[in-house]
Design a protein around this motif. Sequence first.
Motif, short mmCIF file in Angstrom:
data_model
loop_
_atom_site.label_atom_id
_atom_site.label_comp_id
_atom_site.label_asym_id
_atom_site.label_seq_id
_atom_site.Cartn_x
_atom_site.Cartn_y
_atom_site.Cartn_z
N ASP A 117 11.32 0.32 -18.82
CA ASP A 117 9.90 0.10 -18.55
C ASP A 117 9.65 -0.06 -17.05
O ASP A 117 9.01 -1.02 -16.60
CB ASP A 117 9.41 -1.13 -19.31
N CYS A 118 10.19 0.85 -16.28
CA CYS A 118 9.96 0.82 -14.83
C CYS A 118 10.07 2.23 -14.28
O CYS A 118 10.62 3.13 -14.93
CB CYS A 118 10.94 -0.13 -14.13
N GLN A 119 9.55 2.41 -13.10
CA GLN A 119 9.64 3.69 -12.39
C GLN A 119 10.29 3.42 -11.04
O GLN A 119 9.93 2.46 -10.36
CB GLN A 119 8.26 4.33 -12.18
N ILE A 120 11.22 4.27 -10.67
CA ILE A 120 11.91 4.11 -9.39
C ILE A 120 11.56 5.32 -8.54
O ILE A 120 11.86 6.47 -8.91
CB ILE A 120 13.42 3.99 -9.60
N GLU A 121 10.90 5.06 -7.43
CA GLU A 121 10.40 6.14 -6.58
C GLU A 121 11.09 6.11 -5.22
O GLU A 121 11.19 5.06 -4.58
CB GLU A 121 8.89 5.99 -6.37
N ARG A 122 11.56 7.28 -4.79
CA ARG A 122 12.06 7.38 -3.43
C ARG A 122 10.87 7.39 -2.48
O ARG A 122 9.83 8.02 -2.76
CB ARG A 122 12.89 8.65 -3.24
N ALA A 123 10.99 6.71 -1.38
CA ALA A 123 9.90 6.64 -0.40
C ALA A 123 9.83 7.94 0.38
O ALA A 123 10.53 8.13 1.37
CB ALA A 123 10.10 5.46 0.54
N VAL A 124 8.99 8.83 -0.09
CA VAL A 124 8.76 10.10 0.61
C VAL A 124 7.37 10.10 1.24
O VAL A 124 6.87 11.13 1.65
CB VAL A 124 8.92 11.30 -0.35
N SER A 125 6.77 8.92 1.31
CA SER A 125 5.48 8.76 1.98
C SER A 125 5.41 7.35 2.54
O SER A 125 6.12 6.43 2.09
CB SER A 125 4.32 8.97 1.00
N SER A 126 4.56 7.18 3.52
CA SER A 126 4.39 5.85 4.13
C SER A 126 3.83 4.85 3.14
O SER A 126 4.11 3.64 3.24
CB SER A 126 3.48 5.95 5.36
N ASN A 127 3.05 5.32 2.16
CA ASN A 127 2.49 4.40 1.17
C ASN A 127 3.57 3.72 0.35
O ASN A 127 3.49 2.52 0.06
CB ASN A 127 1.52 5.15 0.24
N ILE A 128 4.60 4.48 -0.04
CA ILE A 128 5.68 3.89 -0.82
C ILE A 128 6.50 2.94 0.05
O ILE A 128 6.91 1.87 -0.40
CB ILE A 128 6.57 4.99 -1.43
N ILE A 129 6.71 3.31 1.31
CA ILE A 129 7.41 2.40 2.22
C ILE A 129 6.62 1.10 2.36
O ILE A 129 7.20 0.00 2.35
CB ILE A 129 7.61 3.05 3.60
N ASP A 130 5.31 1.19 2.46
CA ASP A 130 4.48 -0.02 2.56
C ASP A 130 4.60 -0.88 1.30
O ASP A 130 4.60 -2.11 1.37
CB ASP A 130 3.03 0.37 2.80
N ASP A 131 4.73 -0.24 0.13
CA ASP A 131 4.94 -1.00 -1.10
C ASP A 131 6.27 -1.75 -1.04
O ASP A 131 6.38 -2.91 -1.48
CB ASP A 131 4.93 -0.07 -2.31
N GLY A 132 7.28 -1.09 -0.49
CA GLY A 132 8.57 -1.75 -0.32
C GLY A 132 8.48 -2.92 0.64
O GLY A 132 9.14 -3.95 0.44
N PHE A 133 7.65 -2.76 1.67
CA PHE A 133 7.45 -3.85 2.62
C PHE A 133 6.82 -5.06 1.93
O PHE A 133 7.18 -6.20 2.20
CB PHE A 133 6.57 -3.39 3.77
N LEU A 134 5.88 -4.82 1.02
CA LEU A 134 5.26 -5.92 0.28
C LEU A 134 6.30 -6.67 -0.54
O LEU A 134 6.28 -7.91 -0.62
CB LEU A 134 4.16 -5.38 -0.63
N VAL A 135 7.22 -5.93 -1.17
CA VAL A 135 8.29 -6.58 -1.93
C VAL A 135 9.17 -7.41 -1.00
O VAL A 135 9.50 -8.56 -1.30
CB VAL A 135 9.14 -5.53 -2.68
N ASP A 136 9.55 -6.82 0.13
CA ASP A 136 10.39 -7.53 1.09
C ASP A 136 9.72 -8.81 1.56
O ASP A 136 10.34 -9.87 1.67
CB ASP A 136 10.69 -6.62 2.29
#
Length: 261
Positions: A117-136
């Motif tokens: 029940d999850c999706q794992i996305e490689r950061a191929v855009s700045s938006n996904i990187i920003d989502d990773g920053f929120l987690v960090d």
Amino acid sequence: MKNSLMTNIFNCEREYLVNFCSINNGPYTWKFSNIHLPDMYLHNFILIEVEFDGIERYINSEIEKAQRNHSSFLRIVTPFQLSNHTIKGLSFNPEEGAYDYMVINTRDFKLLHGNPDCQIERAVSSNIIDDGFLVDKQANQHLEWADFYQRRFERKKKVYEKFDQNFQFYVCYHNNAPIGKVESAFLDEFVKIEDFDILEKYQRKGFGTSVIKHLLKTANSMNINQAYLMTDGSDSAKEMYTKCGFEKAGEVWEYIFFLDK
């Protein structure tokens, strides 16, 4: 180093760190420094590969150099434990710690299940990187050095925004919300797993295992046979790594001299 597996891992570590640090080597030693994050222990240290005559004198001379440069700390890393005799002869008393390097064969992704029940996305855009920053940010906001973690991520972000095939950043989503992130470096012989976080609310629910499975499967498709990571005794994820099949390959000791005390 007598352990050939650890020798290969250290070679991969240098291959990884060169993207963030300047590296200088001498007899028995490697010096790493990150001018952008001079307070980051993992990127500013001296690796002493083997014991040698005069090691005590060498460390004391490096302490003196660090003091002249007004550094607040000196970090020494070794694949062997310094003797009590050596430590007693040092001009500063270090804080000592140990880290384990753990490895797994990438084909073992077939044995893992995780939480579908999850999706794992490689950061191929700045938006996904920003989502990773929120987690960090959420994962480290309670720590005393929250500002440091933000600066660290901003520095790494510059590397991952190049979208280099060898340096990949992944974000784990649940119900479209980012709940985890991990960095990976695809090196000559290994994939290195780095800065892996699952938000506390979602831990022990299989999401971390899903991320590990995805990384191993990706590396296996790239004909990389092994993955490794570094963990210490207080790492709450160590139990998960062991359950996933990671095994200890070796260990290193660190000695941090706090020079401003």
